[in-house]
Design a protein around this motif. Structure first.
Motif, PDB file in Angstrom:
ATOM      1  N   LEU A 230      26.244 -31.352 -17.463  1.00 31.03           N
ATOM      2  CA  LEU A 230      25.048 -31.314 -16.630  1.00 31.03           C
ATOM      3  C   LEU A 230      25.262 -32.317 -15.506  1.00 31.03           C
ATOM      4  CD1 LEU A 230      22.167 -30.576 -15.925  1.00 31.03           C
ATOM      5  CD2 LEU A 230      21.369 -32.009 -17.811  1.00 31.03           C
ATOM      6  N   LEU A 231      25.455 -31.788 -14.312  1.00 27.85           N
ATOM      7  CA  LEU A 231      25.855 -32.595 -13.159  1.00 27.85           C
ATOM      8  C   LEU A 231      24.692 -32.718 -12.176  1.00 27.85           C
ATOM      9  CD1 LEU A 231      28.573 -33.815 -11.888  1.00 27.85           C
ATOM     10  CD2 LEU A 231      28.624 -31.722 -10.549  1.00 27.85           C
ATOM     11  N   HIS A 232      24.523 -33.914 -11.623  1.00 26.08           N
ATOM     12  CA  HIS A 232      23.381 -34.073 -10.721  1.00 26.08           C
ATOM     13  C   HIS A 232      23.642 -35.111  -9.637  1.00 26.08           C
ATOM     14  CE1 HIS A 232      22.104 -37.903 -12.695  1.00 26.08           C
ATOM     15  NE2 HIS A 232      22.674 -37.353 -13.743  1.00 26.08           N
ATOM     16  N   VAL A 233      22.882 -34.949  -8.551  1.00 23.62           N
ATOM     17  CA  VAL A 233      22.870 -35.920  -7.453  1.00 23.62           C
ATOM     18  C   VAL A 233      21.407 -36.236  -7.162  1.00 23.62           C
ATOM     19  CG1 VAL A 233      23.678 -36.483  -5.134  1.00 23.62           C
ATOM     20  CG2 VAL A 233      24.858 -34.723  -6.451  1.00 23.62           C
ATOM     21  N   GLU A 234      20.862 -37.201  -7.893  1.00 18.93           N
ATOM     22  CA  GLU A 234      19.480 -37.650  -7.681  1.00 18.93           C
ATOM     23  C   GLU A 234      18.484 -36.494  -7.587  1.00 18.93           C
ATOM     24  OE1 GLU A 234      19.431 -40.365  -4.352  1.00 18.93           O
ATOM     25  OE2 GLU A 234      20.118 -42.001  -5.627  1.00 18.93           O
ATOM     26  N   ASN A 235      18.591 -35.541  -8.508  1.00 17.09           N
ATOM     27  CA  ASN A 235      17.657 -34.416  -8.529  1.00 17.09           C
ATOM     28  C   ASN A 235      16.888 -34.429  -9.847  1.00 17.09           C
ATOM     29  OD1 ASN A 235      16.349 -31.889  -8.666  1.00 17.09           O
ATOM     30  ND2 ASN A 235      17.845 -30.993  -7.275  1.00 17.09           N
ATOM     31  N   LYS A 236      15.836 -35.223  -9.909  1.00 19.41           N
ATOM     32  CA  LYS A 236      15.105 -35.404 -11.160  1.00 19.41           C
ATOM     33  C   LYS A 236      14.312 -34.159 -11.548  1.00 19.41           C
ATOM     34  CE  LYS A 236      14.786 -40.423 -10.732  1.00 19.41           C
ATOM     35  NZ  LYS A 236      13.888 -41.610 -10.605  1.00 19.41           N
ATOM     36  N   ASP A 237      13.872 -33.377 -10.561  1.00 16.35           N
ATOM     37  CA  ASP A 237      13.068 -32.185 -10.847  1.00 16.35           C
ATOM     38  C   ASP A 237      13.845 -31.190 -11.715  1.00 16.35           C
ATOM     39  OD1 ASP A 237      11.110 -33.291  -9.317  1.00 16.35           O
ATOM     40  OD2 ASP A 237      11.523 -32.101  -7.529  1.00 16.35           O
ATOM     41  N   ILE A 238      14.959 -30.719 -11.184  1.00 12.41           N
ATOM     42  CA  ILE A 238      15.760 -29.734 -11.916  1.00 12.41           C
ATOM     43  C   ILE A 238      16.431 -30.378 -13.118  1.00 12.41           C
ATOM     44  CG2 ILE A 238      17.788 -28.228 -11.777  1.00 12.41           C
ATOM     45  CD1 ILE A 238      17.024 -27.505  -8.989  1.00 12.41           C
ATOM     46  N   LEU A 239      16.889 -31.614 -12.970  1.00 11.45           N
ATOM     47  CA  LEU A 239      17.597 -32.303 -14.049  1.00 11.45           C
ATOM     48  C   LEU A 239      16.763 -32.358 -15.321  1.00 11.45           C
ATOM     49  CD1 LEU A 239      19.969 -34.043 -15.082  1.00 11.45           C
ATOM     50  CD2 LEU A 239      18.804 -36.041 -14.132  1.00 11.45           C
ATOM     51  N   GLU A 240      15.517 -32.763 -15.205  1.00 14.14           N
ATOM     52  CA  GLU A 240      14.657 -32.919 -16.384  1.00 14.14           C
ATOM     53  C   GLU A 240      14.395 -31.584 -17.067  1.00 14.14           C
ATOM     54  OE1 GLU A 240      12.863 -35.040 -19.243  1.00 14.14           O
ATOM     55  OE2 GLU A 240      13.813 -35.922 -17.466  1.00 14.14           O
ATOM     56  N   ILE A 241      14.093 -30.556 -16.265  1.00 15.11           N
ATOM     57  CA  ILE A 241      13.823 -29.230 -16.837  1.00 15.11           C
ATOM     58  C   ILE A 241      15.076 -28.676 -17.511  1.00 15.11           C
ATOM     59  CG2 ILE A 241      13.062 -26.871 -16.345  1.00 15.11           C
ATOM     60  CD1 ILE A 241      11.725 -27.992 -13.788  1.00 15.11           C
ATOM     61  N   LEU A 242      16.206 -28.820 -16.844  1.00 14.02           N
ATOM     62  CA  LEU A 242      17.460 -28.287 -17.364  1.00 14.02           C
ATOM     63  C   LEU A 242      17.887 -29.037 -18.627  1.00 14.02           C
ATOM     64  CD1 LEU A 242      19.514 -26.129 -16.798  1.00 14.02           C
ATOM     65  CD2 LEU A 242      20.675 -27.665 -15.207  1.00 14.02           C
ATOM     66  N   ARG A 243      17.707 -30.344 -18.636  1.00 14.12           N
ATOM     67  CA  ARG A 243      18.033 -31.143 -19.820  1.00 14.12           C
ATOM     68  C   ARG A 243      17.223 -30.673 -21.031  1.00 14.12           C
ATOM     69  NH1 ARG A 243      16.253 -36.318 -18.379  1.00 14.12           N
ATOM     70  NH2 ARG A 243      18.261 -36.951 -17.518  1.00 14.12           N
ATOM     71  N   ASN A 244      15.929 -30.432 -20.813  1.00 17.59           N
ATOM     72  CA  ASN A 244      15.069 -29.977 -21.906  1.00 17.59           C
ATOM     73  C   ASN A 244      15.482 -28.599 -22.411  1.00 17.59           C
ATOM     74  OD1 ASN A 244      13.544 -32.324 -21.762  1.00 17.59           O
ATOM     75  ND2 ASN A 244      11.988 -31.433 -20.407  1.00 17.59           N
ATOM     76  N   LYS A 245      15.857 -27.719 -21.477  1.00 17.13           N
ATOM     77  CA  LYS A 245      16.291 -26.367 -21.868  1.00 17.13           C
ATOM     78  C   LYS A 245      17.569 -26.419 -22.707  1.00 17.13           C
ATOM     79  CE  LYS A 245      13.379 -23.343 -20.071  1.00 17.13           C
ATOM     80  NZ  LYS A 245      12.683 -22.343 -20.931  1.00 17.13           N
ATOM     81  N   LEU A 246      18.511 -27.252 -22.308  1.00 15.37           N
ATOM     82  CA  LEU A 246      19.759 -27.381 -23.052  1.00 15.37           C
ATOM     83  C   LEU A 246      19.500 -27.951 -24.446  1.00 15.37           C
ATOM     84  CD1 LEU A 246      22.124 -28.722 -20.224  1.00 15.37           C
ATOM     85  CD2 LEU A 246      22.131 -26.443 -21.228  1.00 15.37           C
ATOM     86  N   ASP A 247      18.571 -28.906 -24.528  1.00 13.52           N
ATOM     87  CA  ASP A 247      18.191 -29.466 -25.833  1.00 13.52           C
ATOM     88  C   ASP A 247      17.551 -28.410 -26.719  1.00 13.52           C
ATOM     89  OD1 ASP A 247      19.069 -32.127 -25.877  1.00 13.52           O
ATOM     90  OD2 ASP A 247      17.371 -32.824 -24.693  1.00 13.52           O
ATOM     91  N   GLU A 248      16.640 -27.631 -26.129  1.00 16.20           N
ATOM     92  CA  GLU A 248      15.949 -26.576 -26.886  1.00 16.20           C
ATOM     93  C   GLU A 248      16.936 -25.568 -27.463  1.00 16.20           C
ATOM     94  OE1 GLU A 248      13.064 -24.651 -24.425  1.00 16.20           O
ATOM     95  OE2 GLU A 248      11.963 -26.528 -24.029  1.00 16.20           O
ATOM     96  N   ASN A 249      17.977 -25.270 -26.703  1.00 14.33           N
ATOM     97  CA  ASN A 249      18.973 -24.285 -27.140  1.00 14.33           C
ATOM     98  C   ASN A 249      20.091 -24.890 -27.972  1.00 14.33           C
ATOM     99  OD1 ASN A 249      17.524 -22.387 -25.714  1.00 14.33           O
ATOM    100  ND2 ASN A 249      18.855 -22.400 -23.929  1.00 14.33           N
ATOM    101  N   ASN A 250      19.930 -26.181 -28.304  1.00 13.65           N
ATOM    102  CA  ASN A 250      20.949 -26.901 -29.099  1.00 13.65           C
ATOM    103  C   ASN A 250      22.339 -26.827 -28.479  1.00 13.65           C
ATOM    104  OD1 ASN A 250      19.175 -27.726 -31.268  1.00 13.65           O
ATOM    105  ND2 ASN A 250      19.178 -25.590 -31.962  1.00 13.65           N
ATOM    106  N   ASN A 251      22.386 -26.891 -27.161  1.00 12.97           N
ATOM    107  CA  ASN A 251      23.673 -26.881 -26.467  1.00 12.97           C
ATOM    108  C   ASN A 251      24.338 -28.254 -26.559  1.00 12.97           C
ATOM    109  OD1 ASN A 251      22.069 -24.768 -24.213  1.00 12.97           O
ATOM    110  ND2 ASN A 251      23.946 -24.150 -25.225  1.00 12.97           N
ATOM    111  N   TYR A 252      25.645 -28.243 -26.695  1.00 17.81           N
ATOM    112  CA  TYR A 252      26.447 -29.469 -26.672  1.00 17.81           C
ATOM    113  C   TYR A 252      26.710 -29.805 -25.210  1.00 17.81           C
ATOM    114  CZ  TYR A 252      30.879 -32.127 -27.033  1.00 17.81           C
ATOM    115  OH  TYR A 252      31.897 -33.065 -26.897  1.00 17.81           O
TER     116      TYR A 252
END
Length: 279
Positions: A230-252
């Protein structure tokens, strides 16, 4: 068993803990602001870079290493009895790979393997991490080379950008493709394909960008051995949503922030994923 040293460049954007764990030699490229030159990640960090870009009329440039820098690096490890696996950013984006090849020919040895990743940032980083894992498993340098070359076409990416201006200014994207990024509310979605940045899609708003990224992951599936990055450049909006989605799907997955050389071209508020698809 081969004694193998793995060398890459700073555009791999590897987390410090990964570099230390596998004892990877990361050659740091340079960022130039007019007459001022900074070493990626040492003399300047991403936050300082973005601030400097925002407050300067000068668009920075990046500099590859000349072959002599690689010669110095390779000589050191060859003298210590290593075989060297040197993996670098796409030859279509930089002359770094070519410099490494010239250095190998200057040293006239078969104990150096140079690979064009045909990728950049975490796409390159994933290949480096896989090479390290294969080395730990006891594969020879030629076996690792074969595995990495087979893996290169299966490194996938989905990246949401706030703007494409910096990619156009830095020559990484055509002006025609860059027009998409200037339409209000549109998030350009890019991928690295055949060693180049290409516009994959365009969506309106952060939520749709996340949905497209997650859909791509679910459709292609990952190999499970290397993490999703999960790669980011100071993008908290997409980063937070994407992080939660990956957690929900039990992604490594692991999180990485881009370095300064990649940051020059990405600009602020970019976010996305790189992964190796199952094949």
């Amino acid at each position: 068993m081969d004694k193998i040293k793995i060398v890459t460049d700073s555009t791999a954007d590897l987390p410090k803990e990964v570099v230390e764990k596998y004892n990877i030699d990361v050659l740091r490229l340079l960022v130039n602001f007019g007459q001022e030159t900074y070493t990626d990640g040492l003399d300047i960090n991403l936050k300082q870079l973005l601030n400097k870009m925002e407050n300067s009329n000068i668009f920075p440039t990046t500099t590859q290493f000349n072959p002599q820098k690689f010669v110095q690096c390779y000589k050191k490890y060859l003298s210590e009895g290593y075989k060297i696996l040197s993996i670098h950013l796409s030859s279509k984006m930089s002359g770094t790979y070519q410099s490494a090849c010239i250095a190998k020919s200057m040293l006239q040895t078969d104990d150096i393997v140079v690979i064009d990743s045909q990728n950049v940032t975490s796409g390159l980083g994933l290949l480096v991490m896989k090479a390290c894992r294969l080395r730990e498993e006891g594969l020879s340098i030629k076996e690792i080379e074969k595995e990495i070359l087979n893996t290169i076409p299966h490194v996938k990416s989905v990246l949401a950008f706030e703007t494409l201006d910096n990619l156009v200014k830095g020559g990484r994207l055509s002006k025609t493709a860059g027009i998409i990024g200037n339409i209000l509310g549109i998030k350009p979605i890019l991928t690295v394909e055949d060693g180049e940045m290409k516009v994959k899609n365009k969506v309106r708003g952060s939520k749709k960008a996340v949905r497209l990224i997650v859909d791509t992951l679910e459709k292609l599936k990952t190999n499970g051995k290397e993490p999703i990055v999960l790669l980011h450049v100071e993008n908290k909006d997409i980063l937070e949503i994407l992080r939660n989605k990956l957690d929900e799907n039990n992604n490594y997955f692991i999180e990485c922030e881009v370095g300064c050389v990649v940051g020059v071209h990405a600009g602020p508020r970019a976010c996305g994923v790189f992964f190796i698809e199952d094949y």
